[in-house]
Design a protein around this motif. Structure first.
Motif, PDB file in Angstrom:
ATOM      1  N   MET A   1       0.844  -1.179   0.000  1.00 24.96           N
ATOM      2  CA  MET A   1       0.000   0.000   0.000  1.00 24.96           C
ATOM      3  C   MET A   1       0.883   1.233   0.000  1.00 24.96           C
ATOM      4  O   MET A   1       1.882   1.299   0.691  1.00 24.96           O
ATOM      5  N   SER A   2       0.511   2.222  -0.794  1.00 26.06           N
ATOM      6  CA  SER A   2       1.289   3.453  -0.841  1.00 26.06           C
ATOM      7  C   SER A   2       0.582   4.538  -0.039  1.00 26.06           C
ATOM      8  O   SER A   2      -0.615   4.477   0.213  1.00 26.06           O
ATOM      9  N   VAL A   3       1.367   5.521   0.333  1.00 28.52           N
ATOM     10  CA  VAL A   3       0.852   6.634   1.111  1.00 28.52           C
ATOM     11  C   VAL A   3       1.141   7.914   0.347  1.00 28.52           C
ATOM     12  O   VAL A   3       2.252   8.111  -0.143  1.00 28.52           O
ATOM     13  N   ASP A   4       0.137   8.771   0.210  1.00 27.51           N
ATOM     14  CA  ASP A   4       0.360  10.058  -0.448  1.00 27.51           C
ATOM     15  C   ASP A   4       1.141  10.967   0.489  1.00 27.51           C
ATOM     16  O   ASP A   4       0.742  11.174   1.639  1.00 27.51           O
ATOM     17  N   LEU A   5       2.242  11.488  -0.009  1.00 26.97           N
ATOM     18  CA  LEU A   5       3.056  12.422   0.756  1.00 26.97           C
ATOM     19  C   LEU A   5       2.914  13.809   0.153  1.00 26.97           C
ATOM     20  O   LEU A   5       2.882  13.958  -1.071  1.00 26.97           O
ATOM     21  N   GLU A   6       2.834  14.799   0.989  1.00 34.04           N
ATOM     22  CA  GLU A   6       2.733  16.168   0.506  1.00 34.04           C
ATOM     23  C   GLU A   6       4.038  16.574  -0.171  1.00 34.04           C
ATOM     24  O   GLU A   6       5.121  16.189   0.276  1.00 34.04           O
ATOM     25  N   PRO A   7       3.963  17.361  -1.252  1.00 33.90           N
ATOM     26  CA  PRO A   7       5.185  17.835  -1.911  1.00 33.90           C
ATOM     27  C   PRO A   7       6.008  18.698  -0.957  1.00 33.90           C
ATOM     28  O   PRO A   7       5.460  19.492  -0.187  1.00 33.90           O
ATOM     29  N   ALA A   8       7.321  18.547  -1.041  1.00 33.90           N
ATOM     30  CA  ALA A   8       8.214  19.289  -0.154  1.00 33.90           C
ATOM     31  C   ALA A   8       8.430  20.723  -0.636  1.00 33.90           C
ATOM     32  O   ALA A   8       8.696  21.610   0.172  1.00 33.90           O
ATOM     33  N   THR A   9       8.321  20.947  -1.952  1.00 31.90           N
ATOM     34  CA  THR A   9       8.576  22.277  -2.509  1.00 31.90           C
ATOM     35  C   THR A   9       7.509  22.627  -3.542  1.00 31.90           C
ATOM     36  O   THR A   9       6.764  21.757  -3.997  1.00 31.90           O
ATOM     37  N   ALA A  10       7.489  23.888  -3.918  1.00 31.48           N
ATOM     38  CA  ALA A  10       6.561  24.327  -4.967  1.00 31.48           C
ATOM     39  C   ALA A  10       6.905  23.657  -6.293  1.00 31.48           C
ATOM     40  O   ALA A  10       6.015  23.289  -7.064  1.00 31.48           O
ATOM     41  N   ALA A  11       8.195  23.478  -6.568  1.00 26.03           N
ATOM     42  CA  ALA A  11       8.609  22.817  -7.813  1.00 26.03           C
ATOM     43  C   ALA A  11       8.129  21.374  -7.843  1.00 26.03           C
ATOM     44  O   ALA A  11       7.654  20.889  -8.879  1.00 26.03           O
ATOM     45  N   GLU A  12       8.225  20.692  -6.714  1.00 23.01           N
ATOM     46  CA  GLU A  12       7.749  19.310  -6.660  1.00 23.01           C
ATOM     47  C   GLU A  12       6.230  19.251  -6.867  1.00 23.01           C
ATOM     48  O   GLU A  12       5.726  18.366  -7.555  1.00 23.01           O
ATOM     49  N   LYS A  13       5.519  20.208  -6.311  1.00 22.21           N
ATOM     50  CA  LYS A  13       4.067  20.256  -6.499  1.00 22.21           C
ATOM     51  C   LYS A  13       3.735  20.432  -7.978  1.00 22.21           C
ATOM     52  O   LYS A  13       2.846  19.767  -8.517  1.00 22.21           O
ATOM     53  N   THR A  14       4.459  21.316  -8.648  1.00 16.96           N
ATOM     54  CA  THR A  14       4.262  21.543 -10.085  1.00 16.96           C
ATOM     55  C   THR A  14       4.561  20.273 -10.870  1.00 16.96           C
ATOM     56  O   THR A  14       3.807  19.893 -11.767  1.00 16.96           O
ATOM     57  N   HIS A  15       5.676  19.619 -10.540  1.00 16.35           N
ATOM     58  CA  HIS A  15       6.051  18.386 -11.244  1.00 16.35           C
ATOM     59  C   HIS A  15       5.015  17.284 -11.029  1.00 16.35           C
ATOM     60  O   HIS A  15       4.712  16.519 -11.953  1.00 16.35           O
ATOM     61  N   ARG A  16       4.453  17.200  -9.856  1.00 13.91           N
ATOM     62  CA  ARG A  16       3.429  16.188  -9.595  1.00 13.91           C
ATOM     63  C   ARG A  16       2.168  16.452 -10.407  1.00 13.91           C
ATOM     64  O   ARG A  16       1.546  15.533 -10.943  1.00 13.91           O
ATOM     65  N   SER A  17       1.774  17.713 -10.509  1.00 16.53           N
ATOM     66  CA  SER A  17       0.609  18.064 -11.328  1.00 16.53           C
ATOM     67  C   SER A  17       0.872  17.738 -12.791  1.00 16.53           C
ATOM     68  O   SER A  17      -0.004  17.228 -13.494  1.00 16.53           O
TER      69      SER A  17
END
Length: 99
Positions: A1-17
């Motif tokens: 089972m995987s767990v959703d982790l919050e992005p550490a940076t704004a760049a990571e959030k953008t890359h995830r989107s």
């Protein structure tokens, strides 16, 4: 089972989107490839693909490259980075005006 982790940076959030958008395009392109494999040419157009399968897959690859080139990969040499940048540029030119 995987767990959703919050992005550490704004760049990571953008890359995830961007990864979500790339996955959606890849899934659409893959679905059309599977449809063609099962049914043959598209019923209405008579062409192999009815739903821009190639362009969707190219768009997914472009977004994946944008993610890949947007992060520092330690074991990538300059030649590989240049090749990836050239592939990204070619995909960007191909996709201009498509979406």
């Amino acid at each position: 089972m995987s767990v959703d982790l919050e992005p550490a940076t704004a760049a990571e959030k953008t890359h995830r989107s961007l990864a979500i958008a790339a996955a959606e395009q890849a899934a659409g392109g893959a679905a059309e490839l599977l449809r063609f494999a099962r049914e043959g040419a598209a019923f209405i157009t008579g062409e192999p693909f009815d739903d821009d399968a190639v362009m969707k897959l190219c768009d997914a690859a472009k977004m994946a490259l944008e993610i890949e080139l947007g992060v520092e990969v330690r074991d990538r040499d300059d030649d590989e980075r240049e090749a990836l940048n050239q592939a990204l540029g070619a995909l960007q030119r191909l996709l201009e005006g498509w979406a």
